[in-house]
Scaffold this motif. Sequence first.
Motif, PDB file in Angstrom:
ATOM      1  N   GLY B  26       0.848  -1.191   0.000  1.00 47.82           N
ATOM      2  CA  GLY B  26       0.000   0.000   0.000  1.00 47.82           C
ATOM      3  C   GLY B  26       0.875   1.230   0.000  1.00 47.82           C
ATOM      4  N   LEU B 173       5.222  -1.259  -4.249  1.00 48.96           N
ATOM      5  CA  LEU B 173       3.842  -1.552  -4.619  1.00 48.96           C
ATOM      6  C   LEU B 173       3.733  -2.696  -5.613  1.00 48.96           C
ATOM      7  CD1 LEU B 173       2.154   1.924  -5.005  1.00 48.96           C
ATOM      8  CD2 LEU B 173       1.513   0.110  -3.437  1.00 48.96           C
ATOM      9  N   CYS B 185      -3.502  -5.480  -0.656  1.00 51.93           N
ATOM     10  CA  CYS B 185      -3.166  -4.076  -0.885  1.00 51.93           C
ATOM     11  C   CYS B 185      -4.124  -3.238  -0.071  1.00 51.93           C
ATOM     12  CB  CYS B 185      -3.277  -3.751  -2.364  1.00 51.93           C
ATOM     13  SG  CYS B 185      -3.158  -1.990  -2.697  1.00 51.93           S
ATOM     14  N   HIS B 221      -2.222  -4.884  -9.818  1.00 53.36           N
ATOM     15  CA  HIS B 221      -3.361  -4.392  -9.061  1.00 53.36           C
ATOM     16  C   HIS B 221      -4.615  -4.430  -9.913  1.00 53.36           C
ATOM     17  CE1 HIS B 221      -1.040  -2.431  -5.724  1.00 53.36           C
ATOM     18  NE2 HIS B 221      -0.099  -2.824  -6.560  1.00 53.36           N
TER      19      HIS B 221
END
Lengths: 261, 245
Positions: B26, B173, B185, B221
Motif C-alpha cells: 500500500g 507496490l 493491498c 493491481h
Amino acid sequence: MMPDILLSALLAGYGVALLAAPLGCFVVWRRMAYFGDTLSHSALLGVSLGLMLDININLAVIASSLMIAAILVSFQEKQRMASDTLLGILAHSSLSIGLVTVSFADNVRVDMMSYLFGDLLATGPSDLYWIYGGGALVLATLAWLWKPLLSMSVHAELAQVEGIPVRKLRMTLTLLMALVIAVAMKIVGVLLITSLMIIPAATAQRLARTPEQMVIVSALLGILGVSGGLAASWYLDTPAAPSVVVASFLFFLITRLIKRK
Amino acid sequence: MKFQNREVLTGINLQVNPGEIVTLIGPNGAGKTTLVRVALGLQEPTSGQRSVRKGLRIGYMPQKLHIDDSMPLTVNRFLRLTGCRLTAVHDALGRTGVSHVLQSPLQSLSGGELQRVLLARALLHKPHLLVLDEPVQGVDVTGQKELYQLITEIRNASRDREHCAVLMVSHDLHLVMASTDKVICINQHVCCSGHPHQVKQHPAYLRLFGGESDELAVYTHHHDHHHGVDGHILEPQSPVSEGKQ
C-alpha cells in the motif's frame, strides 16, 4: 587524620555516585535526560509539601516525583504536545510551585539553597543511612531486572512483542529514579542531580565495549568526580556540589580530547 | 482504527493461516505499519478485535532498528538478550548467513547485515508467525532477492513441523516476494487482494532483471475505485480526467 565532616561527605558522595551510574546509563541509553531533569526539579515540590504537611521529606519527594511521572504519562497519551515542551513546562512549574509554597509557610525556616544546590559538607549519619539503605534497594532491583531493562532500552517494541512487560518496567525505572533523586537531593541539590547521572555515563560510553562495562566505568568516574570536587571544595573553598559537577565535566573533556587523537 | 478521530484503518479483516505467506502492500500512510502493530498487539484497535491462537510465538522484525551510539552492544550480546544460548545464537546467525558479525558492535553493521541479524533474532524465538516490517528496505536488489530467498527457505523448512507463517510489509507496490500466497493491498481499507503473478511471465520484470530470479514477482493491481489524497474513495472518474493527471 581526615575530619569526620569530610569523611561522611566522601561516603555520601561515593554512595550517590555508585547509584547514579547504572541509572545514568539508562538515562543516556533511553534519551531521558530531560525526564530526569523534570523529576529532580519536581523534587522541590516534594520538599515543600513534606515541610508543610510535616512528613518525612524523602518520602514526600518520592511521592511527588511519582505524581509528576504519572501526570507526564497521562499528558503524553492524551495531549499531542512535543514531549520536551511538556517536560520543560512540568520541570519549571513544579520547581516554582515548590518555591512559592514554601514561602507561604511562616512556621518553617529552611534554607532552600541547600535543596537547590545541595550541601555535601553537611551530611550526617541519617543521610548516609538513606543513601546506603535506599541505594542497596535500588541496586538490587536493577540487578534483578537487568536483562529485561536492557532489552527494553535497546528496542521497546521488540521487547514488548517478546513478552517483556515494558509498561511495568518503565514505571519501575521511574520509581528507582525518584528514589535516587530523593536520597541524592540533599547532597547535590535538585538542580545538579541529573548531571551526576549523565556526565559520567556519557564519558564512560566511549571507553566501554559492553553495557555492564559502561556502568562500572561510569561508577568509577563518578567516584573520581566526587573526590576531585570535594578536594577542590576543601582546599579552595569552592561550593561542593558544583565542584563535583565541574570535576566530572573535566573528565568528560579529557576523554573526548584523548580519543580524538 | 482511529488517531485523533481520524479514520486510519476501516473494515479490515486480516487472517494469516499456518504456513502461509501474506504480504501487505500500500502507499505511504496507508496504514500498513499500524495494521502490523495491531496484529502484534502493540496497539489496541479502536474497534474490532484481534484473536491469536493460544501460545502463539511471534518473531518480530521491526522496520528499522536504531541502536543509539550510546549503547555499546555487540551482535552476540544483542541476540543473547533473548535469553538464548550461544549455540542457538550461532545457529540463527548461520541460517541468515551472517555468522561473521557475531562479535561486531551493532552500530558497525551494514544495512543488509543488520536486517539479517534482526531476522536471526526473530528466528531465535522459534516463531509460529514471523512478522516482518519492510524487511528489504534499504537493501539493494541483489540483497533483496537473497533476503526473500532466505524468508522462503525459513517458511519451507518449518512448514510441516511448525507451520511458520509469515506476515510481511513490502515498501514496493509492485514487486513482492514470489512465494507469497496472498497479497493484500491496503489504503486505509482493503483495496484488493490475491495471488501475485509469477515474475517470469511479466515483461516489465524481464526487462529489469533479465528473468534470472525466482524470488521477485510482480503483483498486478485490479482496483475498481480511485483515491483522493486523504485516501478516501472518490466517485468513479471518467477516462478523460484520468488522462489529465
